[in-house]
Scaffold this motif. Structure first.
Motif, mmCIF file in Angstrom:
data_model
loop_
_atom_site.group_PDB
_atom_site.id
_atom_site.type_symbol
_atom_site.label_atom_id
_atom_site.label_comp_id
_atom_site.label_asym_id
_atom_site.label_seq_id
_atom_site.Cartn_x
_atom_site.Cartn_y
_atom_site.Cartn_z
ATOM 1 N N ALA A 1 -5.850 -12.106 3.355
ATOM 2 C CA ALA A 1 -5.510 -10.975 2.478
ATOM 3 C C ALA A 1 -4.463 -11.344 1.437
ATOM 4 O O ALA A 1 -4.621 -11.041 0.254
ATOM 5 C CB ALA A 1 -5.031 -9.799 3.323
ATOM 6 N N ALA A 2 -3.391 -11.981 1.895
ATOM 7 C CA ALA A 2 -2.248 -12.189 0.993
ATOM 8 C C ALA A 2 -2.067 -13.672 0.650
ATOM 9 O O ALA A 2 -0.969 -14.090 0.307
ATOM 10 C CB ALA A 2 -0.988 -11.627 1.641
ATOM 11 N N VAL B 1 -5.734 -15.722 11.240
ATOM 12 C CA VAL B 1 -4.917 -15.188 10.149
ATOM 13 C C VAL B 1 -4.369 -16.378 9.367
ATOM 14 O O VAL B 1 -3.569 -17.154 9.885
ATOM 15 C CB VAL B 1 -3.782 -14.298 10.694
ATOM 16 C CG1 VAL B 1 -2.989 -13.684 9.550
ATOM 17 C CG2 VAL B 1 -4.364 -13.206 11.588
ATOM 18 N N THR C 1 0.829 -1.196 0.000
ATOM 19 C CA THR C 1 0.000 0.000 0.000
ATOM 20 C C THR C 1 0.872 1.258 0.000
ATOM 21 O O THR C 1 0.624 2.208 -0.728
ATOM 22 C CB THR C 1 -0.899 -0.005 1.253
ATOM 23 O OG1 THR C 1 -1.763 -1.138 1.177
ATOM 24 C CG2 THR C 1 -1.731 1.262 1.355
ATOM 25 N N LYS D 1 -3.467 -7.007 -4.235
ATOM 26 C CA LYS D 1 -2.263 -7.851 -4.235
ATOM 27 C C LYS D 1 -2.286 -8.716 -5.499
ATOM 28 O O LYS D 1 -2.489 -8.184 -6.569
ATOM 29 C CB LYS D 1 -2.175 -8.632 -2.923
ATOM 30 C CG LYS D 1 -1.908 -7.684 -1.739
ATOM 31 C CD LYS D 1 -1.830 -8.369 -0.377
ATOM 32 C CE LYS D 1 -1.540 -7.318 0.694
ATOM 33 N NZ LYS D 1 -1.717 -7.847 2.055
ATOM 34 N N ASP E 1 -8.570 -13.885 7.926
ATOM 35 C CA ASP E 1 -7.807 -12.885 7.172
ATOM 36 C C ASP E 1 -6.931 -13.643 6.187
ATOM 37 O O ASP E 1 -5.910 -14.216 6.562
ATOM 38 C CB ASP E 1 -6.955 -12.041 8.129
ATOM 39 C CG ASP E 1 -6.119 -10.998 7.380
ATOM 40 O OD1 ASP E 1 -6.111 -11.043 6.130
ATOM 41 O OD2 ASP E 1 -5.472 -10.164 8.043
ATOM 42 N N TYR F 1 -2.719 -5.519 11.123
ATOM 43 C CA TYR F 1 -4.035 -5.315 10.519
ATOM 44 C C TYR F 1 -5.186 -5.666 11.460
ATOM 45 O O TYR F 1 -6.334 -5.331 11.180
ATOM 46 C CB TYR F 1 -4.159 -6.144 9.233
ATOM 47 C CG TYR F 1 -3.113 -5.793 8.199
ATOM 48 C CD1 TYR F 1 -3.228 -4.621 7.452
ATOM 49 C CD2 TYR F 1 -2.011 -6.602 7.985
ATOM 50 C CE1 TYR F 1 -2.269 -4.280 6.517
ATOM 51 C CE2 TYR F 1 -1.044 -6.264 7.050
ATOM 52 C CZ TYR F 1 -1.185 -5.102 6.316
ATOM 53 O OH TYR F 1 -0.235 -4.766 5.396
ATOM 54 N N GLY G 1 -10.821 -2.915 0.581
ATOM 55 C CA GLY G 1 -9.561 -3.580 0.898
ATOM 56 C C GLY G 1 -9.805 -4.700 1.890
ATOM 57 O O GLY G 1 -10.923 -4.832 2.424
ATOM 58 N N ALA G 2 -8.768 -5.495 2.154
ATOM 59 C CA ALA G 2 -8.917 -6.573 3.135
ATOM 60 C C ALA G 2 -9.118 -6.003 4.532
ATOM 61 O O ALA G 2 -9.877 -6.547 5.339
ATOM 62 C CB ALA G 2 -7.693 -7.483 3.102
ATOM 63 N N SER G 3 -8.447 -4.894 4.827
ATOM 64 C CA SER G 3 -8.589 -4.295 6.144
ATOM 65 C C SER G 3 -10.034 -3.824 6.360
ATOM 66 O O SER G 3 -10.622 -4.060 7.419
ATOM 67 C CB SER G 3 -7.611 -3.119 6.264
ATOM 68 O OG SER G 3 -7.743 -2.503 7.507
ATOM 69 N N SER H 1 -9.179 -2.050 -3.113
ATOM 70 C CA SER H 1 -10.285 -2.994 -3.308
ATOM 71 C C SER H 1 -9.989 -4.284 -2.564
ATOM 72 O O SER H 1 -8.833 -4.589 -2.260
ATOM 73 C CB SER H 1 -10.514 -3.291 -4.802
ATOM 74 O OG SER H 1 -9.487 -4.109 -5.324
ATOM 75 N N SER I 1 -7.384 -9.344 -0.170
ATOM 76 C CA SER I 1 -6.987 -8.052 -0.699
ATOM 77 C C SER I 1 -7.175 -8.076 -2.215
ATOM 78 O O SER I 1 -6.825 -9.066 -2.860
ATOM 79 C CB SER I 1 -5.513 -7.818 -0.354
ATOM 80 O OG SER I 1 -5.158 -6.508 -0.638
HETATM 81 C C1 LIG Z 1 -2.131 -6.859 3.060
HETATM 82 C C2 LIG Z 1 -2.782 -7.417 4.242
HETATM 83 C C3 LIG Z 1 -3.930 -6.817 4.782
HETATM 84 C C4 LIG Z 1 -4.498 -5.525 4.262
HETATM 85 O O1 LIG Z 1 -4.981 -5.608 2.949
HETATM 86 P P1 LIG Z 1 -5.578 -4.291 2.226
HETATM 87 O O2 LIG Z 1 -6.291 -4.853 1.043
HETATM 88 O O3 LIG Z 1 -4.396 -3.452 1.864
HETATM 89 O O4 LIG Z 1 -6.473 -3.605 3.190
HETATM 90 C C5 LIG Z 1 -4.541 -7.426 5.857
HETATM 91 N N1 LIG Z 1 -4.053 -8.568 6.399
HETATM 92 C C6 LIG Z 1 -2.933 -9.169 5.919
HETATM 93 C C7 LIG Z 1 -2.465 -10.442 6.552
HETATM 94 C C8 LIG Z 1 -2.263 -8.614 4.824
HETATM 95 O O5 LIG Z 1 -1.167 -9.203 4.350
#
Ligand SMILES: *Cc1c(COP(=O)(O)O)cnc(C)c1O
Length: 389
Positions: free
Chosen positions: A190-191, A162, A21, A216, A188, A115, A71-73, A224, A213
């Motif tokens: 996200a990645a 996570v 980000t 990514k 979570d 996060y 976003g993921a957050s 997004s 996310s």
């Molecule tokens: C990148 C990440 C986020 C945040 O993702 P965004 O889409 O940028 O809000 C949350 N949790 C983890 C584990 C991440 O790696």
């Protein structure tokens, strides 16, 4: 290519770090950027837009429902709000406060991260479970099922997990116990893409709400993400993000979000309103998601590898390949790596490389995800200059 940035005096950078980000992530595919541009020139009803997103996301993930977040957050914030308020409009209106104090989310102490703050932003309170000896090196234990169960009280609203292949207890085990305790599990993830199979995996393992996310590896716009899972919880999350400034009688829930009809009244604009997402991001994400799920994994890796190969061809430095993860990487090892990295960042254009292994190992890591092929000649020149300075 940097016209609009030039006009406002903003220097562009070469991003070989990754989809951070902080560095505005990587270039969008033309098809994604075109979709965003086209979306920007017409108006739609946001509920129709998210209903279409729901159809697309359920196809890709196997979830009962889903929508596009900023976003993921944002997805974590909305997921926590959903676990606390469910489909109770009054409870939605009270967040970040809760009437019975049912606002606690259990999380393994070893999984705490930057996060998880999003849970607290919604009004949640994180309750740490276990002791991360396995991570600190002091021992072998982490968090156990028994310790999770011991931490459950009438104030517990859910569990935050996570996603990580090394997580203890594994997600499937945790979800089994959580289901018996009547607690939703937020994952979570996200990645965790690629592999694309992970779009289905965490729901299949029992996760109730999963966030990804969009900016990514999916290749969507930076602001997004995806929230998907159980229809009642996803719908609660959506209700807390939508702009609901309309007469109640005019509110018509689409079939994709049928549980909206279970709310006793239309809540006020919710706690997730400041995580709103625009049509440009929604359309960009949906096009990116189709590209991501439609592309064969070998072709995707080959596309990333080609950027690294082009760099090696253009630059005579002693690169080492790192093929251990889902994304191929290049490494440069040097006794003076710290100074080289500083020279790269100070250059014009500034070059950012991944520094995760810089201080302890003297390794600069280059990630192809955020690199545009047109940056390769300038990156090769900057690396060569910084190396020999
Ligand atoms: C990148 C990440 C986020 C945040 O993702 P965004 O889409 O940028 O809000 C949350 N949790 C983890 C584990 C991440 O790696």
């Amino acid at each position: 290519m940097s016209g609009v940035f030039d006009r406002f005096g903003i220097p562009t950078i070469i991003n070989a770090y990754g989809t951070n980000t902080r560095l505005s992530a990587g270039p969008l595919a033309d098809e994604v950027a075109d979709a965003m541009r086209e979306a920007a020139t017409a108006s739609v009803d946001i509920l129709d837009l998210q209903a279409a997103a729901c159809r697309e996301i359920t196809r890709a993930t196997g979830a009962e429902a889903g929508f596009v977040t900023s976003g993921a957050s944002a997805g974590l914030l909305l997921a926590a709000a959903a676990c606390m308020a469910r489909l109770d409009a009054g409870a939605m209106n009270r967040l970040p406060a809760t009437r019975e104090g049912r606002c606690e989310f259990l999380i393994a102490r070893s999984q705490r991260n930057m996060y998880d703050r999003a849970i607290e932003t919604a009004g949640g309170r994180l309750v740490d479970v276990g002791i991360p000896d396995r991570v600190s090196g002091a021992g072998v234990r982490d968090a156990s099922v028994g310790e999770y169960l011991d931490a459950v009280t009438p104030r517990t609203a859910g569990i935050l997990h996570v996603a990580n292949d090394r997580a203890e207890p594994p997600l499937a085990t945790l979800c089994h116990v959580a289901r018996e305790a009547g607690l939703p599990v937020i994952v979570d993830a996200a990645a965790q893409l690629p592999p694309a199979a992970n779009l289905r995996r965490f729901l299949a393992e029992g996760g109730d709400l999963v966030v990804y996310s969009g900016g990514k590896a999916i290749g969507g716009p930076q602001a997004s993400g995806i929230l998907c899972g159980r229809a009642d919880l996803v719908t609660s999350a959506l209700a807390q993000m939508l702009d609901l400034d309309l007469p109640e009688a005019q509110f018509r829930p689409p079939p994709e979000f049928a549980p909206l009809g279970q709310m006793a009244f239309l809540p006020r604009t919710g706690i997730g309103r400041s995580s709103k997402v625009g049509r440009e991001e929604v359309m960009g994400l949906l096009v990116a998601l189709r590209r991501f799920t439609g592309e064969d994994a070998t072709a995707r890796t080959a596309r990333w590898q080609a950027r690294l190969d082009a760099l090696r061809d253009a630059c005579p430095l002693p690169f080492e390949a790192d093929q251990a993860g889902e994304v191929p990487l290049l490494m440069l090892r040097h006794a003076d790596a710290v100074a080289i990295e500083a020279r790269l960042r100070a250059g014009r254009p500034a070059v950012h490389v991944n520094t995760a292994r810089l201080l302890r190992e003297g390794v600069l890591t280059l990630n192809p995800l955020s690199l545009h092929p047109r940056d390769i000649p300038a990156l090769a020149a900057a690396l060569t200059a910084a190396w020999t300075d």
